[in-house]
Design a protein around this motif. Structure first.
Motif, PDB file in Angstrom:
ATOM      1  N   HIS A   1       0.475  -0.926  -0.395  1.00 45.28           N
ATOM      2  CA  HIS A   1      -0.130   0.256   0.157  1.00 45.28           C
ATOM      3  C   HIS A   1       0.955   1.458   0.017  1.00 45.28           C
ATOM      4  O   HIS A   1       0.794   1.889  -0.167  1.00 45.28           O
ATOM      5  CB  HIS A   1      -0.636   0.073   1.182  1.00 45.28           C
ATOM      6  CG  HIS A   1      -1.690   1.180   1.535  1.00 45.28           C
ATOM      7  ND1 HIS A   1      -2.795   1.621   0.360  1.00 45.28           N
ATOM      8  CD2 HIS A   1      -1.718   3.015   2.432  1.00 45.28           C
ATOM      9  CE1 HIS A   1      -3.318   2.424   0.570  1.00 45.28           C
ATOM     10  NE2 HIS A   1      -2.600   2.902   1.465  1.00 45.28           N
TER      11      HIS A   1
ATOM     12  N   GLN B   1       2.440   1.642  -3.124  1.00 50.22           N
ATOM     13  CA  GLN B   1       1.483   2.180  -4.149  1.00 50.22           C
ATOM     14  C   GLN B   1       1.145   3.515  -4.404  1.00 50.22           C
ATOM     15  O   GLN B   1       0.651   4.553  -4.956  1.00 50.22           O
ATOM     16  CB  GLN B   1       0.016   1.330  -4.222  1.00 50.22           C
ATOM     17  CG  GLN B   1       0.437  -0.874  -4.641  1.00 50.22           C
ATOM     18  CD  GLN B   1      -0.685  -1.272  -4.587  1.00 50.22           C
ATOM     19  OE1 GLN B   1      -1.655  -0.766  -3.646  1.00 50.22           O
ATOM     20  NE2 GLN B   1      -0.950  -1.919  -5.254  1.00 50.22           N
TER      21      GLN B   1
ATOM     22  N   GLU C   1       1.763   6.825  -6.396  1.00 54.29           N
ATOM     23  CA  GLU C   1       0.854   8.259  -7.097  1.00 54.29           C
ATOM     24  C   GLU C   1       0.891   8.904  -7.244  1.00 54.29           C
ATOM     25  O   GLU C   1       0.744  10.346  -8.283  1.00 54.29           O
ATOM     26  CB  GLU C   1      -0.374   7.441  -6.111  1.00 54.29           C
ATOM     27  CG  GLU C   1      -1.852   8.770  -6.560  1.00 54.29           C
ATOM     28  CD  GLU C   1      -2.762   8.652  -5.843  1.00 54.29           C
ATOM     29  OE1 GLU C   1      -3.452   9.157  -5.288  1.00 54.29           O
ATOM     30  OE2 GLU C   1      -3.194   6.548  -5.799  1.00 54.29           O
TER      31      GLU C   1
ATOM     32  N   HIS D   1       6.981  -1.978 -11.210  1.00 49.02           N
ATOM     33  CA  HIS D   1       5.931  -0.921 -11.695  1.00 49.02           C
ATOM     34  C   HIS D   1       6.257   0.565 -12.031  1.00 49.02           C
ATOM     35  O   HIS D   1       6.466   1.359 -11.289  1.00 49.02           O
ATOM     36  CB  HIS D   1       5.250  -0.695 -10.123  1.00 49.02           C
ATOM     37  CG  HIS D   1       4.502  -2.135 -10.425  1.00 49.02           C
ATOM     38  ND1 HIS D   1       4.740  -3.247  -9.924  1.00 49.02           N
ATOM     39  CD2 HIS D   1       3.929  -2.196 -10.313  1.00 49.02           C
ATOM     40  CE1 HIS D   1       4.081  -4.179  -9.609  1.00 49.02           C
ATOM     41  NE2 HIS D   1       3.286  -3.214  -9.801  1.00 49.02           N
TER      42      HIS D   1
ATOM     43  N   ASP E   1       4.479   3.044 -13.073  1.00 48.99           N
ATOM     44  CA  ASP E   1       3.928   3.805 -12.034  1.00 48.99           C
ATOM     45  C   ASP E   1       4.321   5.168 -11.503  1.00 48.99           C
ATOM     46  O   ASP E   1       3.942   6.026 -11.155  1.00 48.99           O
ATOM     47  CB  ASP E   1       3.721   3.104 -10.864  1.00 48.99           C
ATOM     48  CG  ASP E   1       2.659   2.056 -11.305  1.00 48.99           C
ATOM     49  OD1 ASP E   1       2.196   1.481 -12.685  1.00 48.99           O
ATOM     50  OD2 ASP E   1       2.468   0.757 -10.386  1.00 48.99           O
TER      51      ASP E   1
END
Length: 61
Positions: A7, A10, A14, A50, A53
Motif C-alpha cells: 500500500h 502504491q 501515485e 512498476h 507507475d
C-alpha cells in the motif's frame, strides 16, 4: 510482501506521478528501510515491474 508495504509503495507511486516527490519518498523510505532481506527482494521486483507507475509513462512514453 506485507500488505502495508505494498500500500505504501502504491501510494508513493501515485504521489510521485503527480509530481509530489518529497511526499512520495517520505512514505516509501520508512517501509523500505524496515524491510527484511526477503521483503527487500520483493520490493526491488515490485519497483522494477512498476517503474512506469512512478514516472507516469506508459510503455510507449
Amino acid at each position: 510482501m506485507r500488505p502495508s508495504t505494498l500500500h505504501a509503495l502504491q501510494h508513493a507511486a501515485e504521489l510521485n506521478s503527480q509530481g509530489r516527490f518529497i511526499e512520495a519518498v517520505s512514505i516509501a523510505e520508512p517501509v523500505i528501510l524496515a524491510a527484511d532481506s526477503e521483503e527487500c527482494a520483493e520490493i526491488r521486483r515490485w519497483l522494477a515491474d512498476h517503474r512506469d507507475d512512478f514516472t507516469g509513462r506508459g510503455e510507449n512514453g
